[in-house]
Design an enzyme around this catalytic site. Sequence first.
Site, short mmCIF file in Angstrom:
data_model
loop_
_atom_site.label_atom_id
_atom_site.label_comp_id
_atom_site.label_asym_id
_atom_site.label_seq_id
_atom_site.Cartn_x
_atom_site.Cartn_y
_atom_site.Cartn_z
N LYS A 119 38.86 70.83 -22.13
CA LYS A 119 39.94 70.58 -21.16
C LYS A 119 39.41 70.20 -19.78
CE LYS A 119 43.18 73.81 -23.36
NZ LYS A 119 44.15 74.88 -23.14
N ASN A 129 45.09 68.97 -21.13
CA ASN A 129 45.17 69.32 -22.56
C ASN A 129 45.91 68.27 -23.37
OD1 ASN A 129 47.85 69.82 -21.81
ND2 ASN A 129 48.03 71.59 -23.15
N ASP A 138 50.03 73.26 -20.38
CA ASP A 138 49.91 74.71 -20.60
C ASP A 138 50.80 75.51 -19.64
OD1 ASP A 138 48.16 74.67 -22.75
OD2 ASP A 138 46.37 74.76 -21.50
N GLY A 146 51.31 85.06 -27.27
CA GLY A 146 51.18 83.68 -26.79
C GLY A 146 51.68 82.61 -27.73
P1 NDP Z 1 37.79 81.01 -20.75
O1 NDP Z 1 36.57 81.21 -21.58
O2 NDP Z 1 37.86 79.88 -19.79
O3 NDP Z 1 38.01 82.37 -19.86
C1 NDP Z 1 37.89 83.63 -20.47
C2 NDP Z 1 38.42 84.70 -19.52
O4 NDP Z 1 38.45 85.94 -20.26
C3 NDP Z 1 37.54 84.95 -18.32
O5 NDP Z 1 38.35 85.37 -17.24
C4 NDP Z 1 36.65 86.11 -18.78
O6 NDP Z 1 36.17 86.91 -17.74
C5 NDP Z 1 37.63 86.90 -19.60
N1 NDP Z 1 37.02 87.75 -20.62
C6 NDP Z 1 36.36 87.32 -21.72
N2 NDP Z 1 35.96 88.38 -22.45
C7 NDP Z 1 36.37 89.49 -21.79
C8 NDP Z 1 36.25 90.88 -22.03
N3 NDP Z 1 35.61 91.35 -23.11
N4 NDP Z 1 36.79 91.75 -21.15
C9 NDP Z 1 37.46 91.28 -20.06
N5 NDP Z 1 37.59 89.96 -19.76
C10 NDP Z 1 37.05 89.08 -20.62
O7 NDP Z 1 39.00 81.00 -21.78
P2 NDP Z 1 40.45 80.37 -21.55
O8 NDP Z 1 40.84 80.64 -20.16
O9 NDP Z 1 40.48 78.98 -22.06
O10 NDP Z 1 41.35 81.23 -22.58
C11 NDP Z 1 41.68 82.59 -22.32
C12 NDP Z 1 42.61 83.11 -23.39
O11 NDP Z 1 43.86 82.44 -23.36
C13 NDP Z 1 42.07 82.92 -24.82
O12 NDP Z 1 42.35 84.09 -25.54
C14 NDP Z 1 42.87 81.76 -25.34
O13 NDP Z 1 43.01 81.84 -26.75
C15 NDP Z 1 44.21 82.00 -24.65
N6 NDP Z 1 45.00 80.77 -24.53
C16 NDP Z 1 46.22 80.72 -25.17
C17 NDP Z 1 47.01 79.60 -25.07
C18 NDP Z 1 48.33 79.58 -25.76
O14 NDP Z 1 48.92 78.48 -25.91
N7 NDP Z 1 48.87 80.70 -26.18
C19 NDP Z 1 46.59 78.40 -24.30
C20 NDP Z 1 45.29 78.58 -23.66
C21 NDP Z 1 44.54 79.71 -23.79
P3 NDP Z 1 34.75 86.64 -17.00
O15 NDP Z 1 35.05 85.71 -15.86
O16 NDP Z 1 34.35 87.99 -16.58
O17 NDP Z 1 33.84 86.02 -18.03
#
Ligand code: NDP
Length: 298
Positions: free
Chosen positions: A87, A108, A123, A265
């Site tokens: 994206k 997206n 989104d 979601g």
């Molecule tokens: P990114 O990889 O860009 O970001 C991940 C985020 O999750 C970061 O803020 C990261 O924190 C945090 N994170 C990851 N693991 C952990 C953990 N174990 N504990 C706490 N925080 C954690 O992913 P996206 O932003 O693209 O996606 C995030 C979520 O949203 C996913 O689950 C994805 O499936 C969902 N999503 C759903 C959509 C829908 O249509 N329903 C659309 C888009 C996304 P840190 O900065 O500390 O690494």
Amino acid sequence: MEPVYTLADLDTWSHRGTALAVLGHPIKHSISPPMHNAALAVMAQDHPTYGDWRYFRFDVPPADLPLALNRLHAAGFHGLNLTVPHKVLACDTIAHVDPSARPIGAVNTLRRTTNGWHGFNTDGYGLATAVTETLGIQISGTPVILLGAGGAARGAAVECLARGCASLHIANRTAANRDALLTALAPLAGDIPLHGFAPAEPPADLPVGALLINATSAGLHPEDPLPIDLAALPTPAGVYDMIYNPAESALLAQARERGLPHANGLSMLIHQGARALEIWTDTPVPVDAMRQAVQAAL
Ligand code: NDP
């Protein structure tokens, strides 16, 4: 289930109708093909032109994205969806990023133009529509507590500010990522209070009756920690978790146990997809058919 294609399959591409596709890496989990193909089948009943439209999925590693976008354009594809990890990468590659997507820095949905791809981000629309549909909450005028600082959180934050949320508090595991997001959002906030905090140490002055949005990936796996402990927060008006598989994350289980309105979601997935299909077809799309298809696919 729709096969997973790669760029090599374009050498012998045989679909003669209008083609759409989602690109990701990995992509085998994607349920976008049955969702869109179900909608197209319903649309074809009133508009036979959609009878030869088909939505495919392609596994494209990030290094191949520029090549993939060129080849799919040359092959005549009409529209593309992009998912992890494309994206943000695509923004530097495509001919035109829609002004609405520029503050997000991620696209997206791509629509074919003669010169190349025009990129959108659906989104935020998907999230806002889903929150109203499932929780009865309008983002406008509502305080928002947002968990996460990745791509999904950034899109959610831009949407919440654009819709005039009452305030926006952002919590994230890694403080540096949270602070970078806050810095990027500051020019968009205007008069809307914008704050950050550590999920393990929620400040005492968080608003009551907030919309809590989980945009972290914590909850995708059974061993993941809770992204935040709801017991440590003032009672929210509702909890929306962008995760839909599993259908009930640990956060949503906690919300259910505490009697809080909550939703996963899936509705966001459906509405971002519906908006994308509208962009490609300029036609109202059958959201219920999309919902039934994703529920069946899951
Ligand atoms: P990114 O990889 O860009 O970001 C991940 C985020 O999750 C970061 O803020 C990261 O924190 C945090 N994170 C990851 N693991 C952990 C953990 N174990 N504990 C706490 N925080 C954690 O992913 P996206 O932003 O693209 O996606 C995030 C979520 O949203 C996913 O689950 C994805 O499936 C969902 N999503 C759903 C959509 C829908 O249509 N329903 C659309 C888009 C996304 P840190 O900065 O500390 O690494």
